[in-house]
Design a protein around this motif. Sequence first.
Motif, PDB file in Angstrom:
ATOM      1  N   LEU A  37       0.824  -1.209   0.000  1.00 56.35           N
ATOM      2  CA  LEU A  37       0.000   0.000   0.000  1.00 56.35           C
ATOM      3  C   LEU A  37       0.858   1.260   0.000  1.00 56.35           C
ATOM      4  O   LEU A  37       0.479   2.288  -0.571  1.00 56.35           O
ATOM      5  CB  LEU A  37      -0.921   0.028   1.225  1.00 56.35           C
ATOM      6  CG  LEU A  37      -2.079  -0.968   1.272  1.00 56.35           C
ATOM      7  CD1 LEU A  37      -2.774  -0.889   2.625  1.00 56.35           C
ATOM      8  CD2 LEU A  37      -3.073  -0.680   0.158  1.00 56.35           C
ATOM      9  N   PHE A  38       2.008   1.190   0.655  1.00 52.38           N
ATOM     10  CA  PHE A  38       2.788   2.402   0.893  1.00 52.38           C
ATOM     11  C   PHE A  38       4.017   2.549   0.002  1.00 52.38           C
ATOM     12  O   PHE A  38       4.563   3.648  -0.082  1.00 52.38           O
ATOM     13  CB  PHE A  38       3.192   2.462   2.374  1.00 52.38           C
ATOM     14  CG  PHE A  38       2.025   2.777   3.275  1.00 52.38           C
ATOM     15  CD1 PHE A  38       1.649   4.085   3.504  1.00 52.38           C
ATOM     16  CD2 PHE A  38       1.288   1.760   3.857  1.00 52.38           C
ATOM     17  CE1 PHE A  38       0.570   4.384   4.309  1.00 52.38           C
ATOM     18  CE2 PHE A  38       0.208   2.047   4.662  1.00 52.38           C
ATOM     19  CZ  PHE A  38      -0.159   3.369   4.892  1.00 52.38           C
ATOM     20  N   ARG A  39       4.454   1.493  -0.636  1.00 51.66           N
ATOM     21  CA  ARG A  39       5.631   1.631  -1.505  1.00 51.66           C
ATOM     22  C   ARG A  39       5.427   2.691  -2.598  1.00 51.66           C
ATOM     23  O   ARG A  39       6.354   3.453  -2.887  1.00 51.66           O
ATOM     24  CB  ARG A  39       5.984   0.274  -2.122  1.00 51.66           C
ATOM     25  CG  ARG A  39       6.632  -0.684  -1.121  1.00 51.66           C
ATOM     26  CD  ARG A  39       7.273  -1.877  -1.815  1.00 51.66           C
ATOM     27  NE  ARG A  39       7.849  -2.802  -0.831  1.00 51.66           N
ATOM     28  CZ  ARG A  39       7.326  -3.978  -0.515  1.00 51.66           C
ATOM     29  NH1 ARG A  39       6.210  -4.387  -1.118  1.00 51.66           N
ATOM     30  NH2 ARG A  39       7.908  -4.744   0.390  1.00 51.66           N
ATOM     31  N   PRO A  40       4.242   2.785  -3.223  1.00 53.85           N
ATOM     32  CA  PRO A  40       4.094   3.798  -4.279  1.00 53.85           C
ATOM     33  C   PRO A  40       3.989   5.230  -3.747  1.00 53.85           C
ATOM     34  O   PRO A  40       4.165   6.169  -4.523  1.00 53.85           O
ATOM     35  CB  PRO A  40       2.783   3.383  -4.978  1.00 53.85           C
ATOM     36  CG  PRO A  40       2.499   1.996  -4.527  1.00 53.85           C
ATOM     37  CD  PRO A  40       3.075   1.888  -3.157  1.00 53.85           C
ATOM     38  N   ILE A  41       3.694   5.420  -2.474  1.00 49.97           N
ATOM     39  CA  ILE A  41       3.432   6.771  -1.962  1.00 49.97           C
ATOM     40  C   ILE A  41       4.427   7.201  -0.892  1.00 49.97           C
ATOM     41  O   ILE A  41       4.270   8.277  -0.311  1.00 49.97           O
ATOM     42  CB  ILE A  41       1.992   6.893  -1.418  1.00 49.97           C
ATOM     43  CG1 ILE A  41       1.745   5.955  -0.241  1.00 49.97           C
ATOM     44  CG2 ILE A  41       0.978   6.635  -2.522  1.00 49.97           C
ATOM     45  CD1 ILE A  41       0.376   6.141   0.422  1.00 49.97           C
ATOM     46  N   CYS A  42       5.433   6.408  -0.632  1.00 47.06           N
ATOM     47  CA  CYS A  42       6.448   6.738   0.365  1.00 47.06           C
ATOM     48  C   CYS A  42       7.844   6.642  -0.251  1.00 47.06           C
ATOM     49  O   CYS A  42       8.070   5.883  -1.188  1.00 47.06           O
ATOM     50  CB  CYS A  42       6.371   5.801   1.568  1.00 47.06           C
ATOM     51  SG  CYS A  42       4.949   6.078   2.647  1.00 47.06           S
ATOM     52  N   LYS A  43       8.769   7.386   0.315  1.00 47.97           N
ATOM     53  CA  LYS A  43      10.159   7.267  -0.113  1.00 47.97           C
ATOM     54  C   LYS A  43      10.726   5.911   0.268  1.00 47.97           C
ATOM     55  O   LYS A  43      11.638   5.400  -0.401  1.00 47.97           O
ATOM     56  CB  LYS A  43      11.002   8.376   0.517  1.00 47.97           C
ATOM     57  CG  LYS A  43      10.659   9.775   0.017  1.00 47.97           C
ATOM     58  CD  LYS A  43      11.592  10.814   0.614  1.00 47.97           C
ATOM     59  CE  LYS A  43      12.998  10.694   0.050  1.00 47.97           C
ATOM     60  NZ  LYS A  43      13.903  11.758   0.590  1.00 47.97           N
ATOM     61  N   PRO A  86       7.254  11.222   3.046  1.00 48.49           N
ATOM     62  CA  PRO A  86       6.906  10.287   4.117  1.00 48.49           C
ATOM     63  C   PRO A  86       7.644   8.959   3.988  1.00 48.49           C
ATOM     64  O   PRO A  86       8.034   8.548   2.891  1.00 48.49           O
ATOM     65  CB  PRO A  86       5.397  10.093   3.927  1.00 48.49           C
ATOM     66  CG  PRO A  86       5.174  10.319   2.464  1.00 48.49           C
ATOM     67  CD  PRO A  86       6.180  11.359   2.051  1.00 48.49           C
ATOM     68  N   VAL A  87       7.831   8.315   5.121  1.00 48.85           N
ATOM     69  CA  VAL A  87       8.343   6.946   5.161  1.00 48.85           C
ATOM     70  C   VAL A  87       7.410   6.121   6.041  1.00 48.85           C
ATOM     71  O   VAL A  87       6.764   6.641   6.956  1.00 48.85           O
ATOM     72  CB  VAL A  87       9.788   6.877   5.702  1.00 48.85           C
ATOM     73  CG1 VAL A  87      10.755   7.506   4.723  1.00 48.85           C
ATOM     74  CG2 VAL A  87       9.906   7.532   7.072  1.00 48.85           C
TER      75      VAL A  87
END
Length: 643
Positions: A157-163, A192-193
């Motif tokens: 979920l977060f790989r595309p929207i986080c560094k 974000p991370v």
Amino acid sequence: MDLVAGLVALVALVALTLLVVAQRLGLLYRIFHKVDTTSPRHGGELVAEVLRAHGVRFLFTLPGGHISPVLVACEKIGIRVVDTRHEATAVFAADAVSRLSGRIGVAAVTAGPGVTNAVTAVKNAQMAESPLLLLAGAAARLQKGRGALQAIPQLPLFRPICKSALSVAAVRDIVPVLRRAIATAMGGTPGPVFVELPIDVLYPFHVVQKELGGSQTPRGLRGKLVQWYLRQYVSDLFAGAWEPRELQPLPLSVPSATPREIQLCSELLSRARRPLLLLGSQTLLPPTPTEELRSALQSLGVPCYLGGAARGLLPPDSPLLFRHNRRRALREADLVLLAGAVCDFRLSYGRLFGRGAAVVAVNRDREQLLRNADVFWKPRLAVQGDPAALLVALSRSLPGLRCPQEWLETLREAETEREREIRAMAAVSPGCHLNPLSLLLALDRLLSPQTLLVADGGDFVATAAYSVRPRQPRAWLDPGPFGTLGVGGGFALGAKLCRPEAEVWILYGDGSLGFSLMEFDTFVRHKVPVIALVGNDAGWTQISREQLPLLGSAVGCGLAYSDYHAVATALGGRGFVLDSAGDTGGDIGDIKDIKDTRGDTGDTEDRVVAVLRAAMAECHRGHPVLVNALLGPSDFRQGSVSV
């Protein structure tokens, strides 16, 4: 010989297999790093220690069992734990702290639904280039894919929207993973991370051993092998867990312009007759001090348009500051310096520059630097570097630079004329309720140098952007290019905690208010006095402005003149309702400042000012306040398009 070779190969294969198994189970690591099975310590303590070492003062959260050790440990060492009514609010609050303090903002959410509720707020931080750390609980690694409570694949979920999106595999990894994640968030182009903390790296050994260590009386060979494996797994989790580790922040990397690029930019600027500076939020990022950047702008003497977090960088009366007629100014300028400003929808994708104008772009992020380049525009010079540092370098290389007075006067005349038009529109009565321009201009006259404005809305906030002036740097917080509604409660919470001396106003549309109205409960419980000014025009007006004339219907755009002030009062705050006919409802009858302004007599502007002053007085007494301002129709933003 063949048999011997075969046996040797078999032995080697078995040895290699055993070595891999030993490595996977941590048997080799545990030769040198012991497991303290009696220690009452838990991984949450390591998380708290890293946060404290990085200057974190607040942890925003909505609690859940997966993250309880983190919350308890933070409270124990003096990090203030602030619980909200929605996970998105917690992330928005952390975002605000990052923007205002220059330090990492941190939110913690529980597994599954807690994580998914935070996705929009994290994406907003990514688009706004805001560094923040989202800590998330998760099921034990051993239980993933086996139907554990609230267990979902969270990293995808977060790989595309986080560094960076990381999962901690063992207690000993907590400190290095968090240090690396924070450095990633703060360095380069900030963002974000996401760090996932499985439940078995957060709780003490005896708890994890009890839950995951297997049966005390295993049956059969298979049961004994399973029990052995589980115990090796748990032991590996805690091997070397409490050994001393470095906690201090890692060094950060920030891109910078080369001397050659600074020289080329200086030459272009010195030759320009009609230069223009457009500053975006990126100019306010560390490490350049804000006062140094402001001095650089004043030294250069080039007219400026400020956007996003850069609003307030120049004082409202600065002769270099312009707010209106930007499109016309861009058409006439012969040099445009984009300092962190991006050629996306906000600049019509780069179609606003005049023919032959030299465009210099500087941005930390290469993709943003060249957005839509060679399609609608082409940079004369593109610099991947920190825009604030470049502006400071330019001021030093051009100490005697003077912008042509004729160009400044041309822009000022257009600016003055537009402000005259706005005042004329503010004087027009809408027939019922309040004129939004008149209300916002009255508010602008009341703002102090310590005021901090949070913008959360559509039509009302867009009107405020042209009529309300931030008095200092970092005194305007808006969502950024993602245009997210619902940031108000979280931004205000983080802002007031970060700057307790500031008078924090939330400029809400009545539509956006619905996302975080319940956070008045948070304001009351945590003693966070802020003022919410709700532009209540009973509709999603920014949408209906285009939908109705284009498609002939305003379906879905209607709301009601609801008693939002009553909700704030019911949650323990103070509520006011403000209308052109006077103030009604709420608990304002006993406020001396506005007693004589009630009813149908007196000037509307006097009533508006009196109610706003009364709200400020209640806020200064320690109460969160909501002013429900009923608005009539306005043509100020007629023809605006929201796509």
